[in-house]
Design a protein around this motif. Structure first.
Motif, mmCIF file in Angstrom:
data_model
loop_
_atom_site.group_PDB
_atom_site.id
_atom_site.type_symbol
_atom_site.label_atom_id
_atom_site.label_comp_id
_atom_site.label_asym_id
_atom_site.label_seq_id
_atom_site.Cartn_x
_atom_site.Cartn_y
_atom_site.Cartn_z
ATOM 1 N N VAL A 197 0.739 -1.168 -0.085
ATOM 2 C CA VAL A 197 -0.003 -0.037 -0.114
ATOM 3 C C VAL A 197 0.889 1.264 -0.024
ATOM 4 C CG1 VAL A 197 -1.675 1.353 1.183
ATOM 5 C CG2 VAL A 197 -2.065 -1.324 1.158
ATOM 6 N N TYR A 198 1.931 1.456 0.926
ATOM 7 C CA TYR A 198 2.633 2.601 1.008
ATOM 8 C C TYR A 198 3.636 2.639 -0.056
ATOM 9 C CZ TYR A 198 0.739 4.241 5.521
ATOM 10 O OH TYR A 198 -0.318 4.452 6.370
ATOM 11 N N MET A 199 4.373 1.842 -0.240
ATOM 12 C CA MET A 199 5.730 1.720 -1.548
ATOM 13 C C MET A 199 5.044 1.973 -2.677
ATOM 14 S SD MET A 199 8.745 -0.714 -1.976
ATOM 15 C CE MET A 199 9.051 -1.177 -3.318
ATOM 16 N N LEU A 200 4.042 1.118 -3.208
ATOM 17 C CA LEU A 200 3.405 1.354 -4.613
ATOM 18 C C LEU A 200 2.938 2.735 -4.671
ATOM 19 C CD1 LEU A 200 2.653 -2.129 -5.781
ATOM 20 C CD2 LEU A 200 4.737 -0.925 -6.041
ATOM 21 N N ASN A 201 2.065 3.271 -3.711
ATOM 22 C CA ASN A 201 1.363 4.637 -3.693
ATOM 23 C C ASN A 201 2.571 5.753 -3.829
ATOM 24 O OD1 ASN A 201 -1.199 4.398 -4.162
ATOM 25 N ND2 ASN A 201 -1.696 3.762 -1.943
ATOM 26 N N ALA A 202 3.535 5.468 -2.828
ATOM 27 C CA ALA A 202 4.661 6.537 -2.582
ATOM 28 C C ALA A 202 5.324 6.687 -3.946
ATOM 29 C CB ALA A 202 5.465 6.149 -1.586
ATOM 30 N N LEU A 203 5.545 5.627 -4.798
ATOM 31 C CA LEU A 203 6.402 5.537 -6.006
ATOM 32 C C LEU A 203 5.565 6.311 -7.088
ATOM 33 C CD1 LEU A 203 7.972 2.038 -5.888
ATOM 34 C CD2 LEU A 203 9.204 4.177 -5.934
ATOM 35 N N SER A 204 4.164 6.323 -7.015
ATOM 36 C CA SER A 204 3.588 6.808 -8.193
ATOM 37 C C SER A 204 3.307 8.408 -8.137
ATOM 38 C CB SER A 204 1.912 6.418 -8.128
ATOM 39 O OG SER A 204 1.314 7.154 -6.915
ATOM 40 N N ASP A 205 2.818 8.998 -9.108
ATOM 41 C CA ASP A 205 2.556 10.528 -9.125
ATOM 42 C C ASP A 205 1.203 10.934 -8.857
ATOM 43 O OD1 ASP A 205 0.883 9.202 -11.099
ATOM 44 O OD2 ASP A 205 1.253 10.831 -12.633
ATOM 45 N N GLU A 206 0.741 10.201 -7.928
ATOM 46 C CA GLU A 206 -0.599 10.514 -7.254
ATOM 47 C C GLU A 206 -0.522 11.107 -5.872
ATOM 48 O OE1 GLU A 206 -3.232 6.571 -8.509
ATOM 49 O OE2 GLU A 206 -1.457 6.300 -6.982
ATOM 50 N N SER A 207 0.436 11.297 -5.096
ATOM 51 C CA SER A 207 0.532 11.467 -3.633
ATOM 52 C C SER A 207 1.968 11.795 -3.142
ATOM 53 C CB SER A 207 0.073 10.416 -2.590
ATOM 54 O OG SER A 207 0.719 9.320 -2.901
ATOM 55 N N TYR A 208 1.894 12.603 -2.058
ATOM 56 C CA TYR A 208 3.186 12.852 -1.422
ATOM 57 C C TYR A 208 3.204 11.804 -0.251
ATOM 58 C CZ TYR A 208 2.996 17.768 -2.925
ATOM 59 O OH TYR A 208 2.858 18.703 -3.779
ATOM 60 N N ALA A 209 4.384 11.679 0.630
ATOM 61 C CA ALA A 209 4.531 10.666 1.317
ATOM 62 C C ALA A 209 3.837 11.274 2.858
ATOM 63 C CB ALA A 209 6.087 10.631 1.985
ATOM 64 N N GLY A 210 3.844 12.291 3.061
ATOM 65 C CA GLY A 210 3.128 12.987 4.085
ATOM 66 C C GLY A 210 3.811 12.772 5.373
ATOM 67 N N GLY A 211 3.003 12.779 6.377
ATOM 68 C CA GLY A 211 3.015 12.810 7.954
ATOM 69 C C GLY A 211 3.008 13.898 8.714
ATOM 70 N N GLY A 212 3.566 13.904 9.878
ATOM 71 C CA GLY A 212 3.394 15.322 10.817
ATOM 72 C C GLY A 212 4.495 16.289 10.563
#
Length: 532
Positions: A69-84
């Protein structure tokens, strides 16, 4: 007993394969140790082989959260990694999202090792089971399909990797990279043998219908052919799934990833999760996705509390995987209001709810353009548990590995790109997906239709872990990702500008072989992927 409960019941099964021998010469001193299960005595009954198969599914489930979920989403152009704040996720997601990862990045090692753990458990079932009953034959077929799908990911993410099909002795642990042709042949053999042994879903025994069926594996095989650009075989394989009549689109797009549609008409391959664990277990292998989906939700310190209740979300999330504004704009540009509402909530929607961001200086949070991802989240109505912590974290959301809309769009692409293209059929499949969300049919053909299919996949399957691999196989990754991570909102109205960020041609087409693997497997020495 429901299959979801059965899968959890067996997810803790660990088969101890120990052989005991003594050096005594007197026969009367030689005996079998009681209470120890050996390879020879296990895999004998249907129930034993089923338990071993559940261990394979357990491994797939357990690695889903961070690896998939995290790695493949993070590698895409859809999103930032985010966090606090910067480094909130240990820096690992940021390295992946910004294309600053190296062979020592923990997420790279985690995904790679996870896939080989799946292979290892599948090999145990395949190599040690006599298929002398119908159930055993089905269980071995499922293990072959799961092994083939693990090698699908390994070979597409890392290229040539060691092909391991048996349990290795210690003196066999050093395995070189296997030529791609041999890997592909084995993937196809695993899938075809599984297809031959499995019934269609409606003919599966009721107790096993939530696992894998013939259609599930046909979809895997068609996907493999599509990624290898064997479009003729891909088109004919997907046609078998479509013409089977076993699948259809779930009527309400907003519910395709929710409990209402679990193992419904759109589910082709789905992994089960429970919502009845203790809080201490939610991040363990037996839950996998439960805790991680909560991490995807918006951070509570920046939004009015009522926001979470209006959105049916737990108000204790970490704020990872935040959509890019460009993803939101893609829905708006396409007039795709139905899928937009089910996928992303933007600043305008938040303001209309009376829930605008409340950061100290009025800026959006770190690693965010001010948009919320609405897929694979911790929904209040879908959590379970006796206490507040368990309730908010223990979400039993099932992961849809392949759903029917994906099959239709892959079939459309295959028909558009095969020799003797059938654009009429391709349009039929695309328009069926568009009709569900009240969009006008497409009428283009040729290359223009191919581009329309790409856009349709982007909008239909956003944040479902397919975009990165689509970009890579289409050859579009560089243009889409060359500026990825170069400017990250810092939460104070400005941007971090990480050095070395962005996709590099000649390097990022494949992930690096983990340094740890190259250390323990000396046959990989000098065999690193280009650019690393």
């Amino acid at each position: 007993m429901k299959m979801k409960t059965m899968i959890y019941k067996f997810s803790k099964v660990f088969i101890v394969l120990v052989l005991l021998s003594f050096g005594c010469s007197e026969d009367f001193l030689e005996y079998e140790q009681r209470g120890v299960q050996t390879v020879e005595s296990f895999y004998q009954t249907d129930d034993q082989v089923f338990e071993a198969l559940m261990a394979v599914f357990d491994e797939w489930q357990g690695g889903m959260g961070f690896n998939y979920v995290y790695m493949l989403n993070a590698l895409s152009d859809e999103s930032y990694a985010g966090g606090g704040a910067r480094g909130d996720n240990g820096g690992t997601l940021e390295e992946m999202n910004e294309y600053r990862f190296t062979p020592t990045t923990s997420a790279i090692r985690g995904f790679y090792g996870w896939m080989y753990n799946c292979v290892n458990r599948a090999n145990l079932v395949i190599n040690n089971t006599e298929t002398d009953t119908e159930n055993k034959a089905m269980f071995v077929a499922m293990a072959k399909a799961l092994r083939g799908y693990a090698y699908f990911y390994l070979s597409n993410l890392w290229g040539e990797v060691p092909l391991v099909l048996t349990q290795l002795n210690p003196d066999e642990y050093n395995q070189p990279r296997t030529p791609m042709a041999e890997i592909n042949a084995q993937i196809e053999a695993d899938f075809n043998e599984a297809i031959a042994a499995l019934p269609v879903r409606s003919a599966m025994p009721a107790a096993y219908q939530q696992l894998l069926s013939k259609g599930s594996v046909q979809a895997m095989l068609g996907k493999h052919y599509l990624f290898k650009e064997d479009f003729d075989k891909a088109a004919s394989t997907f046609e078998q799934v479509i013409s089977s009549g076993e699948y259809d689109l779930y009527p309400d797009y907003a519910k395709v990833l929710r409990k209402d549609s679990e193992h419904g008409v759109e589910s082709v391959f789905e992994l089960n999760y429970t919502s009845t664990l203790s809080y201490a277990s939610i991040f363990g292998a037996e839950s996998g996705i439960g805790g991680w989906v909560v991490m995807n939700g918006p951070r509570p310190e920046y939004l009015p509390a009522m926001t979470f209740f209006m959105l049916d979300l737990f108000p204790f999330s970490w704020g990872f995987i935040n959509p890019h504004k460009e993803m939101y704009d893609a829905y708006v540009d396409a007039g795709d209001n139905v899928r937009l509402a089910a996928s992303i909530v933007g600043p305008d929607e938040l303001a209309a709810m009376g829930a605008a961001y409340q950061t100290p200086a009025g800026f959006v949070p770190y690693g965010s353009d001010g948009y919320l991802d609405m897929k694979y989240l911790g929904y209040l109505s879908e959590g379970g548990g006796a206490d507040a912590w368990t309730q908010f974290s223990n979400v039993g959301t099932n992961v849809r590995m392949i759903r029917y809309a994906d099959v239709l769009l892959m079939a459309a692409e295959a028909n558009n790109r095969k020799s003797g293209a059938d654009d009429d059929k391709a349009r039929t499949y695309v328009n069926k997906v568009r009709e569900r969300v009240s969009l006008d049919p497409v009428s283009s053909g040729g290359d223009a239709l191919f581009e329309a299919i790409k856009t349709e996949r982007k909008l239909e399957l956003s944040f479902e872990m397919v975009r990165y691999m689509d970009l890579q196989r289409w050859g579009d990754a560089y243009e889409a990702l060359k500026d990825q991570g170069k400017k990250v909102p810092n939460g104070s109205g400005g941007y971090y500008e990480p050095q070395g960020a962005g996709y590099e041609q000649g390097k990022n087409e494949l992930l690096p072989i983990p340094e740890y693997e190259m250390t323990v497997n000396t046959a990989l020495e000098g065999a690193q992927n280009p650019g690393y």
